[in-house]
Design an enzyme around this catalytic site. Structure first.
Site, PDB file in Angstrom:
ATOM      1  N   ARG A  91       1.148  -1.338   0.101  1.00 56.10           N
ATOM      2  CA  ARG A  91       0.096  -0.237   0.178  1.00 56.10           C
ATOM      3  C   ARG A  91       0.719   1.250  -0.122  1.00 56.10           C
ATOM      4  O   ARG A  91       2.565   0.965   0.480  1.00 56.10           O
ATOM      5  CB  ARG A  91      -0.569  -0.047   1.705  1.00 56.10           C
ATOM      6  CG  ARG A  91      -1.503   1.089   1.159  1.00 56.10           C
ATOM      7  CD  ARG A  91      -3.185   0.928   0.203  1.00 56.10           C
ATOM      8  NE  ARG A  91      -3.925   2.120   0.781  1.00 56.10           N
ATOM      9  CZ  ARG A  91      -5.009   2.077  -0.036  1.00 56.10           C
ATOM     10  NH1 ARG A  91      -5.191   2.146  -0.977  1.00 56.10           N
ATOM     11  NH2 ARG A  91      -6.243   2.960   0.144  1.00 56.10           N
TER      12      ARG A  91
ATOM     13  N   THR B 165      -9.710   0.263 -10.098  1.00 58.97           N
ATOM     14  CA  THR B 165      -8.579  -0.414  -9.409  1.00 58.97           C
ATOM     15  C   THR B 165      -8.509  -1.945 -10.485  1.00 58.97           C
ATOM     16  O   THR B 165      -9.283  -1.874 -11.265  1.00 58.97           O
ATOM     17  CB  THR B 165      -9.201  -0.719  -7.870  1.00 58.97           C
ATOM     18  OG1 THR B 165      -9.481   0.181  -7.535  1.00 58.97           O
ATOM     19  CG2 THR B 165      -8.458  -1.971  -6.894  1.00 58.97           C
TER      20      THR B 165
ATOM     21  N   THR C 234      -4.771  -0.318  -7.138  1.00 59.70           N
ATOM     22  CA  THR C 234      -5.044   0.735  -7.799  1.00 59.70           C
ATOM     23  C   THR C 234      -4.024   1.865  -8.005  1.00 59.70           C
ATOM     24  O   THR C 234      -2.912   2.042  -7.380  1.00 59.70           O
ATOM     25  CB  THR C 234      -5.903   0.311  -6.907  1.00 59.70           C
ATOM     26  OG1 THR C 234      -7.234   1.899  -7.225  1.00 59.70           O
ATOM     27  CG2 THR C 234      -5.486   1.201  -5.106  1.00 59.70           C
TER      28      THR C 234
ATOM     29  N   ASP D 268      -7.193   8.704   0.934  1.00 57.31           N
ATOM     30  CA  ASP D 268      -8.293   7.001   1.753  1.00 57.31           C
ATOM     31  C   ASP D 268      -7.607   7.716   2.853  1.00 57.31           C
ATOM     32  O   ASP D 268      -8.584   6.756   3.702  1.00 57.31           O
ATOM     33  CB  ASP D 268      -7.730   5.996   0.554  1.00 57.31           C
ATOM     34  CG  ASP D 268      -8.389   4.971  -0.337  1.00 57.31           C
ATOM     35  OD1 ASP D 268      -9.519   5.709  -0.592  1.00 57.31           O
ATOM     36  OD2 ASP D 268      -7.736   4.114  -0.650  1.00 57.31           O
TER      37      ASP D 268
ATOM     38  N   SER E  74      -7.925   0.348   3.214  1.00 51.30           N
ATOM     39  CA  SER E  74      -7.856   0.373   1.757  1.00 51.30           C
ATOM     40  C   SER E  74      -9.547  -0.610   2.640  1.00 51.30           C
ATOM     41  O   SER E  74      -9.747  -1.383   3.551  1.00 51.30           O
ATOM     42  CB  SER E  74      -7.334  -0.066   1.312  1.00 51.30           C
ATOM     43  OG  SER E  74      -7.708  -1.188   0.034  1.00 51.30           O
TER      44      SER E  74
ATOM     45  N   GLY F 291     -13.495  -1.675  -6.661  1.00 47.26           N
ATOM     46  CA  GLY F 291     -15.508  -1.363  -6.399  1.00 47.26           C
ATOM     47  C   GLY F 291     -14.847  -0.310  -5.173  1.00 47.26           C
ATOM     48  O   GLY F 291     -16.182  -0.249  -4.737  1.00 47.26           O
ATOM     49  N   GLY F 292     -13.690   0.567  -4.451  1.00 43.66           N
ATOM     50  CA  GLY F 292     -13.691   0.917  -4.002  1.00 43.66           C
ATOM     51  C   GLY F 292     -15.045   0.244  -1.906  1.00 43.66           C
ATOM     52  O   GLY F 292     -14.795  -0.438  -1.664  1.00 43.66           O
TER      53      GLY F 292
HETATM   54  O1  DON Z   1      -7.936   1.196  -1.434  1.00 43.26           O
HETATM   55  C1  DON Z   1      -8.955   1.421  -1.529  1.00 43.26           C
HETATM   56  O2  DON Z   1     -10.435   0.499  -1.062  1.00 43.26           O
HETATM   57  C2  DON Z   1      -9.226   2.609  -3.052  1.00 43.26           C
HETATM   58  N1  DON Z   1      -8.239   2.978  -3.235  1.00 43.26           N
HETATM   59  C3  DON Z   1      -9.706   1.563  -3.972  1.00 43.26           C
HETATM   60  C4  DON Z   1     -10.794   2.529  -4.778  1.00 43.26           C
HETATM   61  C5  DON Z   1     -11.005   2.031  -5.767  1.00 43.26           C
HETATM   62  O3  DON Z   1     -11.497   1.209  -5.756  1.00 43.26           O
HETATM   63  C6  DON Z   1     -11.198   2.552  -6.922  1.00 43.26           C
HETATM   64  N2  DON Z   1     -12.956   2.783  -7.507  1.00 43.26           N
HETATM   65  N3  DON Z   1     -13.722   2.770  -6.438  1.00 43.26           N
END
Ligand code: DON
Length: 601
Positions: free
Chosen positions: A121, A402, A420, A444, A473, A495-496
């Protein structure tokens, strides 16, 4: 969404180790158990087919990256070797999310039973401060989202290097070479052309990015040759010098210069001191299966554990998939897990986290105890359950950038990686003369307690910015073992905040509802994230009578636009065959070393 079945059947592979017998598929047909959705659902049961193969399999969102990883397996590389090559290929062919300027997480389960999880990360630069995204009035600015200040110290190259040092078998340079070749000239395919087209306007604002990705000022059409010469040079330095080819020397100087030019914080010193970290994976059991997933600083594994542990107390198999009863219990479990995720989880190197308790069966039983079978608990009554902290809220869910890839090799070593730049094309800053985009992962962090980030996540104090800290994350690379301890599933998705619920659903679809990987992927997905107190479902994903029954239980139910997630899942079938599915929601490909049937979605 066009699925292309590459017609390779057993007879074509006589003598190549192909063992596919049409009649033998009955017990393991990945399409055997279906699901119910409204008419109009984009991927009805049975509408997609898995790739079937022996000898190893790779599943990614991009056909070229999948082919790259498969070629490494064909040359005798193991799953980690293939992961390194796939990761770097994605950085060239899928620059919206594939990266060397971002970070991610890897979960490994080796054929000898060893498990490992690797945290690569991004970290906050040394000069980062808690309030760096607040203006003089204390309001949150957009500097965590775009531009130089949004970038965390990238982790991808250190991650791939570390994984290779521990588990790799082929020479490092051989694994980087495909990315060099692709960067020196690749044929633009639909996935890339479409992505660049839809993002051209933003890319135009960064001259270095535009010069490379919009040659001649416009997005390249399918079939054009795209050359990323500076990126090829950066990869050449990485091939020759390993991790130092990125975190030291010319590449580090170029990053530092870029930061100086744009007012960013990352220094050569931040790069030199970056380390990927092996952490103990989250391991828990679900109905006799063992689930191995990512620990903090990803919230994925712990939140997944809380969701599934709560659900384990119900006999879901006795319910119809996506009946109102099923969806009700699922939603109640998810609400409780997400409020804990937001309140407690963060970088474990900077905060004491109640992870053990959060993933325990006892805690799940406690959380389950106030779930009512006949009415929903409103989110404002679902408080963090572990220690008293102020409740946190979330607004809108994250969009879905991502990328994830899943790999199993011939020996049964399995690797799941989610990686990502955060938003599509990250902070949309390309490092001049180095040819790669930087992330906007700083978003984040909790920029201000009580305020949502770009995706609506309102996170806790534990996740505030500190120098050298990793931002929380949701990425959830996951491996599932069957009750005999053999790999059953390798999965993950972008998908965040929806990442965790998508992974929970594909696992439950297989274990609770007996679906094979194709239907488990095709089934419509649901999402809830505590706040807003809304259950969202994909268009035509839930029958109207189910929606009405859920509303009668007190749920607010909302049909979302677009799709949720982009799962890349492998299922090991009885015998020697594996089935792989690249989610048709965004397309991709699963290829095997000895294919029985290959499918490009
Ligand atoms: O690490 C995470 O949870 C986010 N930065 C992931 C970002 C992601 O999946 C982008 N779409 N929303």
């Amino acid at each position: 969404m066009r699925a292309l079945v590459v017609g390779l059947f057993a007879s074509a592979f006589a003598g190549c180790g192909g063992s596919f017998q049409p009649g033998a598929r009955a017990a393991a047909d990945p399409n055997e158990v279906g699901f119910v959705a409204s008419d109009g659902w984009a991927f009805p049961a049975g509408s997609i087919q898995p790739t079937l193969a022996t000898g190893g399999i790779v599943t990614t969102t991009d056909r070229v990256a999948t082919e790259t990883g498969t070629e490494i397996l064909r040359r005798g590389g193991n799953a980690v070797d293939a992961a390194v090559a796939t990761h770097f290929a994605l950085a060239v062919v899928n620059p919206e999310a594939g990266n060397i300027g971002g970070g991610g997480f890897m979960v490994v389960r080796r054929a000898n039973g060893e498990t490992a999880s690797l945290d690569f990360r991004e970290k906050a630069p040394g000069a980062a401060t808690r309030d760096m995204y607040l203006d003089e009035r204390g309001e949150v600015t957009d500097a965590s989202r775009s531009g130089h200040l949004a970038a965390g110290v990238p982790g991808s190259v250190a991650g791939m290097w570390e994984a290779h040092q521990r588990f790799g078998s082929l020479p490092w340079a051989e694994l980087v070479q495909p990315a060099i070749n692709l960067a020196l000239g690749m044929v633009v395919h639909d996935r890339l052309a479409g992505s660049l087209r839809s993002y051209a306007e933003r890319l135009e604002r960064n001259p270095a990015a535009a010069a490379v990705l919009l040659p001649g000022g416009t997005p390249p059409p399918v079939g054009d040759r795209l050359v990323q010469a500076d990126l090829a040079e950066t990869f050449r330095r990485i091939a020759e010098n390993g991790k130092d080819g990125f975190y030291g020397g010319q590449t580090a100087l170029l990053v530092e210069e870029e930061m100086r030019r744009g007012g960013g914080l990352i220094t050569a010193n931040d790069l030199a001191s970056y380390e990927a970290v092996w952490r103990d994976p989250i391991v828990f059991s679900y109905r006799g299966h063992t689930i191995i997933s990512m620990p903090p600083p990803s919230s994925g594994g712990a939140t997944l554990a809380e969701i599934l542990n709560i659900l384990e107390g119900y006999d879901l198999a006795s319910l119809s998939h996506h009946s109102a009863d099923h969806v009700h219990l699922w939603t109640e479990a998810v609400k409780r897990a997400y409020v804990d995720r937001n309140a407690y989880l963060a970088d474990p190197d900077f905060a004491e986290l109640p992870t053990e308790r959060m993933i325990s069966d006892d805690y799940a039983a406690e959380r389950r105890s106030d779930i009512h079978p006949d009415r929903t608990t409103p989110s404002d009554s679902v408080l963090p359950g572990l220690t008293p902290v102020p409740a946190v809220a979330m607004a809108t869910p994250e969009p879905e950038h991502t990328t994830h890839y899943s790999i199993i090799d011939a020996d049964g070593n399995a690797v799941a990686v989610t990686t990502t730049l955060n938003s599509l094309y990250g902070n949309v800053v390309m490092v001049e003369d180095a040819g790669f985009l930087l992330n906007n992962e700083m978003d984040d962090f909790t920029a201000k307690v009580g305020e949502p980030n770009q995706f609506g996540l309102v996170q806790g104090e534990a996740n505030t910015i500190e120098p050298g800290k990793r931002m929380l994350s949701a990425m959830t690379p996951t491996i599932v073992l069957d009750p005999n301890g053999s790999v059953l599933l390798v999965t993950g998705t972008p998908g965040g905040s929806t990442i965790i619920t998508s992974v929970a659903q594909v696992i439950s679809n297989v274990i609770d509802f007996g679906m094979g990987v194709a239907n488990a992927t095709a089934a419509p997905r649901l999402h809830h994230q505590h706040l807003p107190d809304v259950l969202r479902y994909e268009e035509n994903g839930l029958p109207v009578d189910v929606v009405a029954a859920l509303e009668a239980l007190g749920h607010e139910v909302d049909q979302r636009s677009g799709f949720q997630g982009d799962l890349q899942t492998i299922q090991v079938l009885p015998g020697t065959t594996t089935a792989g599915v690249a989610d048709p929601r965004r397309g991709g490909a699963s290829f095997g070393v000895t294919p029985v049937r290959q499918v490009v979605q």
